[in-house]
Design an enzyme around this catalytic site. Structure first.
Site, PDB file in Angstrom:
ATOM      1  CB  CYS A   2      -0.739   0.057   1.139  1.00  0.00           C
ATOM      2  SG  CYS A   2      -1.871  -1.515   1.632  1.00  0.00           S
ATOM      3  NE  ARG A  27       4.121   1.306  -1.355  1.00  0.00           N
ATOM      4  CZ  ARG A  27       5.405   1.059  -1.351  1.00  0.00           C
ATOM      5  NH1 ARG A  27       6.291   1.188  -2.188  1.00  0.00           N
ATOM      6  NH2 ARG A  27       5.604  -0.160  -0.505  1.00  0.00           N
ATOM      7  CD1 TRP A  74      -2.792  -4.593  -4.724  1.00  0.00           C
ATOM      8  CD2 TRP A  74      -2.223  -6.031  -3.061  1.00  0.00           C
ATOM      9  NE1 TRP A  74      -2.848  -6.116  -5.468  1.00  0.00           N
ATOM     10  CE2 TRP A  74      -2.439  -6.797  -4.234  1.00  0.00           C
ATOM     11  CE3 TRP A  74      -1.930  -6.484  -2.038  1.00  0.00           C
ATOM     12  CZ2 TRP A  74      -2.211  -8.238  -4.081  1.00  0.00           C
ATOM     13  CZ3 TRP A  74      -1.660  -7.916  -1.831  1.00  0.00           C
ATOM     14  CH2 TRP A  74      -1.945  -8.550  -3.030  1.00  0.00           C
ATOM     15  CG  ASN A 100       2.785  -1.192   2.712  1.00  0.00           C
ATOM     16  OD1 ASN A 100       2.247  -1.966   2.414  1.00  0.00           O
ATOM     17  ND2 ASN A 100       4.133  -0.766   2.378  1.00  0.00           N
ATOM     18  N   GLY A 101       1.183  -3.481   5.018  1.00  0.00           N
ATOM     19  CA  GLY A 101       1.972  -4.726   5.609  1.00  0.00           C
ATOM     20  C   GLY A 101       0.868  -5.755   6.191  1.00  0.00           C
ATOM     21  CD  GLU A 489       8.645  -9.307 -18.738  1.00  0.00           C
ATOM     22  OE1 GLU A 489       8.878 -10.264 -18.052  1.00  0.00           O
ATOM     23  OE2 GLU A 489       8.732  -8.228 -18.633  1.00  0.00           O
ATOM     24  CE  LYS A 493       5.417  -6.885 -18.608  1.00  0.00           C
ATOM     25  NZ  LYS A 493       6.663  -6.922 -17.555  1.00  0.00           N
ATOM     26  CD  GLU A 496       2.523  -7.287 -15.754  1.00  0.00           C
ATOM     27  OE1 GLU A 496       2.270  -7.251 -14.341  1.00  0.00           O
ATOM     28  OE2 GLU A 496       3.644  -7.174 -16.151  1.00  0.00           O
ATOM     29  CG  HIS A 512       6.516 -32.193 -25.379  1.00  0.00           C
ATOM     30  ND1 HIS A 512       6.889 -33.642 -25.626  1.00  0.00           N
ATOM     31  CD2 HIS A 512       7.593 -31.656 -25.959  1.00  0.00           C
ATOM     32  CE1 HIS A 512       8.055 -33.592 -26.195  1.00  0.00           C
ATOM     33  NE2 HIS A 512       8.509 -32.554 -26.394  1.00  0.00           N
ATOM     34  CE  LYS A 611       7.314  -0.850 -10.937  1.00  0.00           C
ATOM     35  NZ  LYS A 611       7.309  -1.639 -12.414  1.00  0.00           N
TER      36      LYS A 611
HETATM   37  O1  M6R Z   1      10.318  -5.137  -7.725  1.00  0.00           O
HETATM   38  P1  M6R Z   1      10.556  -6.619  -8.144  1.00  0.00           P
HETATM   39  O2  M6R Z   1      11.358  -6.617  -9.523  1.00  0.00           O
HETATM   40  O3  M6R Z   1      11.119  -7.450  -7.053  1.00  0.00           O
HETATM   41  O4  M6R Z   1       9.017  -7.065  -8.560  1.00  0.00           O
HETATM   42  C1  M6R Z   1       9.162  -8.296  -8.860  1.00  0.00           C
HETATM   43  C2  M6R Z   1       7.604  -8.757  -9.662  1.00  0.00           C
HETATM   44  O5  M6R Z   1       6.746  -8.444  -8.724  1.00  0.00           O
HETATM   45  C3  M6R Z   1       7.351  -7.732 -10.824  1.00  0.00           C
HETATM   46  O6  M6R Z   1       8.465  -8.022 -11.636  1.00  0.00           O
HETATM   47  C4  M6R Z   1       5.846  -8.074 -11.477  1.00  0.00           C
HETATM   48  O7  M6R Z   1       6.194  -9.404 -12.003  1.00  0.00           O
HETATM   49  C5  M6R Z   1       5.804  -7.040 -12.787  1.00  0.00           C
HETATM   50  N1  M6R Z   1       4.320  -6.764 -12.553  1.00  0.00           N
HETATM   51  C6  M6R Z   1       5.895  -7.503 -13.885  1.00  0.00           C
HETATM   52  O8  M6R Z   1       5.597  -6.781 -14.974  1.00  0.00           O
END
Ligand code: M6R
Length: 616
Positions: A2, A27, A74, A100-101, A489, A493, A496, A512, A611
């Protein structure tokens, strides 16, 4: 997970806190709230939804006051609704908190508080914490700082909190364990700022104190900041850092979205990653943190890479780089699995933790575990001063600048850049790469930013492909060797930010299982660069075509074979095989971006995501 913002000083608190919350929305954005104090009154506004929804409510009400706390959430405990939004107020109506936590033992604490007559309006662990603080304050007849300290000693979990008492409007108490919190200190202690990162206060002060785990700060107007250890109450000298961040870096700069801005920033971000390290003219890679620990790297039995999400994909590219160029065995682990399976780690293992935010809870826990087991732990982080950067034995910053879009872009390519520099350096020192090959790579790396610039110009072609496939339900991404992690990746992308289901596979694995999915409505993105296993990938493309799948191929300039078979072709400049991920990633980022925009999705703040994932 958060975002927290607070202000105490001589200015109107509301505009500072609201703007700060907007900067921290990356966040979490399930709900938002603000509490303001004016003449010992509390004015509390909160709502499900974004900070813009909160503004609509608050700005028709009393928003005066020089003391305020704000929160963007969040959701963890309790669904995103008005009641569960922060800030939370204690039963007496005097104490307020933003958090936050996660408080893991909230249930037993709640039962105990109910026995003592407390009641709760929300389903959150945070409301329990503020009432626990109130109970300690009452039973010990102590100051707020002491009550916060006592309460925190009885909680299990993670927190960054800011708390104040409406009857003492010159003080905020801040504490952290496992979740980040920064305190901005104004001139002569006439004002203070509190935030999950420094972005909410960069236009007001460059002096920031980042609390360490288990520290509690007492912020009092006109007084020096006091920091204590929660465990034993001992004083800690606050370490004032000078912020390097500037306003331009956290604004959109004319782009529609942060994600697009960050995609376009990659050439410069990579140049910043190179700065002072890639010295091609002198035939050198200079990295202080690697050079100072060179025997550890050279004698490593193996390298274990721990990370999550996109950073884990960068780690997979790292596996190919270290094994191929330096001939060091590598294992790449999801931090969340690694931390809980009692991994076998030896003294001669080098553990590399990769994290953009440097705050990901699982990666941080993996770092701590690896250190406990005696490994040398090296961090690759973007956020300077972040928890992982501080916890690791040594490390290298990517220097990509703030990444605000939830979907990681420039963090990925700059992480790969650091991994490439280390792998090349080790490869040369271990005698696996001859001097001439090493020099060739260094010169080729210099050209990568301008090759990305060229790639960014093919925007219109990618938009056209996006418009054809924007309404499909599924996508497949295939690649081999160095391009396999890029396929993963690319799929991440797309899913998400556009909510289209997408899977990445090593191209040969398609036979497979995933091949069963292929029909005329299935688009398959195939990365078919000219080196490595080109012929094999061409065969895979034929297999897809034979089943009427649609091929979007990423090929090298000059390719003629794939061009004949694919439905759409995106050309990338020539490069050595090990450097292709830095190029093949770019069109996949753009494709996801344009598909998401055309589907009307919120690109920078996709649903359910945040994030930095500072909870497990
Ligand atoms: O801050 P970090 O690189 O440790 O974060 C890891 C993942 O949470 C982050 O890469 C997440 O998968 C992104 N949303 C990908 O775009």
């Amino acid at each position: 997970m958060c975002g927290i913002v607070g202000y105490l000083g001589f200015r109107k608190a509301y505009p500072i806190v609201i703007k700060g919350l907007q900067r921290l929305e990356y966040r979490g954005y399930d709900s938002a709230g603000v509490v303001l104090t004016n003449d010992n009154e509390l004015n509390l506004y909160k709502t499900k939804g974004k900070v813009s929804d909160l503004k609509k409510i608050a700005e028709t009400q009393n928003i005066d006051g020089n003391l305020a706390l704000g929160h963007t959430r969040w959701a963890t405990h309790g669904i995103p609704n008005d009641a569960n939004s922060h800030p939370h107020v204690s039963n007496s109506g005097n104490l307020v908190i933003v958090h936050n936590g996660i408080i893991e033992n909230y249930n037993s604490l709640k039962k105990e508080l109910i026995k003592r007559g407390y009641s709760f309006d929300s389903d959150t662990d945070t409301e329990i914490l503020i009432n626990l603080i109130e109970e300690f304050k009452k039973t010990n007849n102590c100051k707020l700082g002491k009550a916060v300290q006592l309460a925190l000693k009885s909680v299990i979990g993670a927190y960054a909190i800011a708390v104040y008492d409406r009857t003492k409007s010159d003080e905020i108490i801040v504490a952290r364990l496992g979740s980040p919190i920064a305190i901005g200190v104004g001139e002569d202690n006439k004002e203070f700022f509190v935030a999950s990162d420094a972005s909410p206060f960069i236009e007001y002060t460059k002096d920031a104190v980042y609390l360490e785990d288990e520290e509690l700060a007492i912020i009092k107007l006109g007084k020096d900041l006091r920091v204590r250890k929660i465990k034993d109450d001992s004083f800690v000298e606050p370490n004032i850092n000078e912020l390097q961040l500037n306003l331009d870096q956290i604004e959109k700069g004319g782009y529609d979205h942060f994600m697009l801005k960050e995609i376009h920033e990659q050439p410069n971000a990579i140049l910043d990653t190179y700065r002072g390290r890639l010295l091609a003219d002198r035939g050198l890679i200079k990295m202080g943190s690697v050079d100072n620990n060179i025997t550890k790297f050279l004698n490593a039995n193996r390298i274990i890479i721990v990370a999550c999400g996109t950073s884990w994909h960068a780690g997979l590219v790292g596996e190919y780089l270290f094994e191929d160029l330096a001939r060091i065995p590598v294992e790449v682990e999801y931090a969340s699995e690694f931390r809980y399976r009692n991994p076998i780690i030896n003294k001669n293992d080098v553990v590399i933790a990769i994290s953009q935010s440097g705050e990901t809870a699982d990666t941080l826990a993996a770092v701590k575990l690896a250190k406990e087991k005696g490994a040398f732990v090296f961090g690759i982080c973007n956020v300077v001063g972040s928890s992982i950067a501080r916890e690791t034995n040594s490390g290298a910053y990517t220097h990509a600048g703030p990444e605000i879009g939830v979907a990681s872009t420039k963090a990925f390519t700059t992480q790969i850049t650091i991994l490439s520099l280390i792998a090349l350096k080790l490869g040369n020192l271990r005698g696996e790469l001859s001097n001439s090959t090493y020099q060739k790579y260094l010169h080729e790396m210099v050209l990568i930013p301008s090759k990305i610039e060229q790639l960014l110009k093919i925007d219109s072609k990618i938009k056209e492909i996006a418009s054809i496939y924007k309404d499909v339900s599924n996508f497949l991404y295939l690649g081999r060797g160095y391009n396999f992690p890029v396929a993963l990746e690319g799929a991440l992308k797309l899913k998400e930010i556009s909510y289209i289901h997408a899977e990445g596979y090593p191209a040969a694995e398609m036979k497979h299982g995933p091949i069963a999915l292929i029909d005329e409505s299935m688009p398959v993105v195939v990365i078919a660069t000219n080196r490595g296993h080109y012929d094999k990938v061409v065969s895979n493309i034929q297999e897809i075509k034979a089943r009427k799948g649609k091929i979007i191929a990423i090929v090298t300039k000059g390719d003629t074979i794939v061009k004949e078979i694919a439905d759409h072709v995106i050309e990338i400049p020539q490069a050595s095989e090990s450097l292709y991920p830095l190029l093949t990633t770019i069109p996949l980022q753009l494709l996801s971006y344009y598909i998401a925009v055309m589907r009307g999705c919120n690109v920078d703040q996709p649903r359910n995501l945040a994030k930095s994932v500072t909870v497990e």
